[in-house]
Scaffold this active site. Sequence first.
Site, PDB file in Angstrom:
ATOM      1  N   SER A 731       0.797  -1.227   0.000  1.00 26.56           N
ATOM      2  CA  SER A 731       0.000   0.000   0.000  1.00 26.56           C
ATOM      3  C   SER A 731       0.831   1.279   0.000  1.00 26.56           C
ATOM      4  CB  SER A 731      -0.977   0.007   1.168  1.00 26.56           C
ATOM      5  OG  SER A 731      -0.281   0.222   2.369  1.00 26.56           O
ATOM      6  N   LYS A 774      -5.865   3.502   8.983  1.00 35.64           N
ATOM      7  CA  LYS A 774      -4.971   4.475   8.349  1.00 35.64           C
ATOM      8  C   LYS A 774      -5.539   5.887   8.453  1.00 35.64           C
ATOM      9  CE  LYS A 774      -2.860   1.310   5.071  1.00 35.64           C
ATOM     10  NZ  LYS A 774      -2.915   0.805   3.699  1.00 35.64           N
TER      11      LYS A 774
END
Length: 848
Positions: A731, A774
């Site tokens: 990611s 996140k």
Amino acid sequence: MSLILTRDTERFQVPERLPVLPLRDVVLFPYVVMPLIIGRSQSLAAVDAAANDGNVVLLVAQRNADQQDPAAADLFRIGVVARLMQVVRLPNGTTKILVEGIARARVTRYATSAGTLRATIAPEPFVDESEPADQSALGRRVLSLFEEYVSLHRRIPAEVVTLVQATASEERQACAVAAHLAVRHDVRQTLLEASTLPALLSQLAQLLAAEIEILRLERKIEDDVRGSLFQNQREFYLQEQLKAIHRELGQEDDDFGDLEAAIEKKGLPDVVKARAHRELRKLRRMSPLSPEATVARNFVDWVLALPWTERTDDALDVAKARVILDEDHYGLVEVKERILDYIAVLSLVGKLEGPILCLVGPPGVGKTSLGRSVARALGRRFARMSLGGVRDEAEIRGHRRTYIGSMPGRVIQAMRRAEVVNPVVLLDEIDKLGQDYRGDPASALLEVLDPEQNRNFSDHYLEVDYDLSHVLFITTANSLSTIPEPLRDRMEIIRLPGYLDLEKQAIARQFLIPKQLRQNGIDPASVTFDQATVSDIIHRYTREAGVRDLERRIARIGRKLARRRAEPSVPAAGAAEPNERPAAEPSTAAPAKRSRAKKPAETSAAEVVAHPTEATTGIQTVASDDLRALLGVAPYDPADMSLEDKVGVATGLAYTSVGGETLEIEVAVVRGRGKVQLTGTLGDVMKESASAALSYARSRAAALGIDRDFHRSRDLHVHIPDGATPKDGPSAGIAIATAVISALTGRPVRGNTAMTGEITLRGRVLPIGGLKEKSVAAHRNGIAHVIIPFGNARELEELPDEVRAAVQFHPVRTMDEVMALVIPGVAATAPDIPITAPNVSVSPPITH
Ligand code: ADP
């Protein structure tokens, strides 16, 4: 009339008629000297008469020893002529005489004259008619048998053998042997009557052999008897000792009785009861100090300590459960709802079936304490069992009872702690289960969690089945990815993503501060924490997704305040307690903008107590300035995370087992020959994503206005700081690509923007996991814009309102869109790749 008797070379002249001394149970042999006690008048008369006849008598054995006054017919016909060596009259009327056998004689006639029995005798020497060699062989045999006989016979002194051996004449030896033979007197008489010396010798040999045999047998029997006697005594002795040891150890004999009663009293299943009794029986027979006894005793203790039927009643009231869950935890609305659903089903169905709850989230988000809360809400006992680092199946299932240290596995241990069959058992860190050659603990755990199988859970130590079906298992994990697949299938996952700033503040205020103050004996109403104080503890003293560190810091403040109250004279030196982490700033530096005129280094807890508010209200206030004294130098500086635009630096977002994090990715470009260096502890996937980012940069070089051959003339150094936890996953792709392009073009990246997304070689942006965590991390770090893959856009709804309000999200499909958003001015021409999806909404440009 007299006659001549010979003995070896000696010759004796004796009267032909001699007084007779009858012998009872005794036979005298020639050469033999023997003491006799005499008391019968007949015998005394004989002795008296002998005094006139040269002190010589004839000693003849009676046929029947019981005969008091034997007549001629009662006496044998062969006797021994003996010399009276000594006559001693004893005070009790008896006489002791010492006689020496001279020679054998045959009685030709008995006659009584003047009250004395006399015998007319004829010499009866041993006729010697055999070969001397045969005779001496026989003699030697007799001697050696005699030697053995004496050695076996306890009452014949060993010297006798030496004496006999020293004798020169075989006749003399034979007589000596015969005299010493402990045989019945009639047997002895037959010896005396032996016709010849060889006949006597062979009779002796036979008798000796037979006697030896008998003696041996006797000896053996005696030994056996003694042995068994000894054995019995030994056991008796040991038993006594054992009792003494038991007494010493405070385990009176009836200790076993107590155990027995306890086994009977405890509601054990039949199989278990039988087993326990069996072990107890074994135990009774063993020395308490033997290792086996320890093993058996442990087993009985375990059986008695484990709950088999004991249980608590469930409180299945959903409304009450809600109150309890709210009492224990702030927020966590969704989690609480799921737990309440669970309790509702339980109250309707009455039993626990269906998936096991699995609470997944970073450390300190309240997984364990939620488990405890569920137990409280259900009115059940709670036991926790950690699975972290368990690699061996035996840790779950126990060790066989072969050695002293063996124990049941952790499941049974947890049950023992719970003391009831229906507790809530929290299986902590199920994602940290290991696996190695010692068997797979995950499969054992499957059995534990499977309602079909856990009714008969088998623990190696217990050996008897244990019913786990009443237990409510809850599991926890930091991350889903490492939970073994079959286990994950059985679980209902509930995610706890980590707390936002405001949540942390609320948790600290409503839960942690009162709790810690109370634990340290301080009335929570007597202390207040400034708003800024709590915020500072969160930002400057912790960096975490959960609130564990926060609680630890608050606990430390609580301790310091308590110490201050207990010892007002001693300034509680905050700095004396070392920091848990290395200070990130020099100790002399002022902590932050909020610092007041007072120099923090000089602040002490003494001053905290004397804070102005206390004087007027009695309430002590902990201000942000006091933290330095209470907690030491702050390890984190929120300013560290700069939100400025920088060249070659992009902010990525990571999701690790400890929660979401921001990730500052740095790229440096130097002259070189196209080497690419990656540093930081990067996982393989992250390395791949770095090379994908590079490939994209090269393929878009022209459009981005960078030298197409940069990979030949430059070296690239990509650095991803590791922080506390190693990171991996794709990611960070778009963030790496952004940093690379920024470094190559020399254009800065927007500092207030973080990004997450996987990049393909051709620059497409693919969805990622952990968006919630996140985003929370981005928000925590003051990020205003977050670029996310278009594929994740629909998850935005699930984000906490607070985050959505503060952070602007930009879903993108391609890297070009990312460029346009964060590196303004880079020629973002039409993408090389066609974008197939309709309604691409290019987000408005990001501004500060
Ligand atoms: P985990 O098991 O997830 O690592 P813990 O259950 O040990 O976390 O939680 C750490 C501490 O934080 C506990 O004292 C717990 O009570 C507290 N805590 C966590 N979340 C909350 C919350 N939402 N409300 C109140 N206290 C909380």
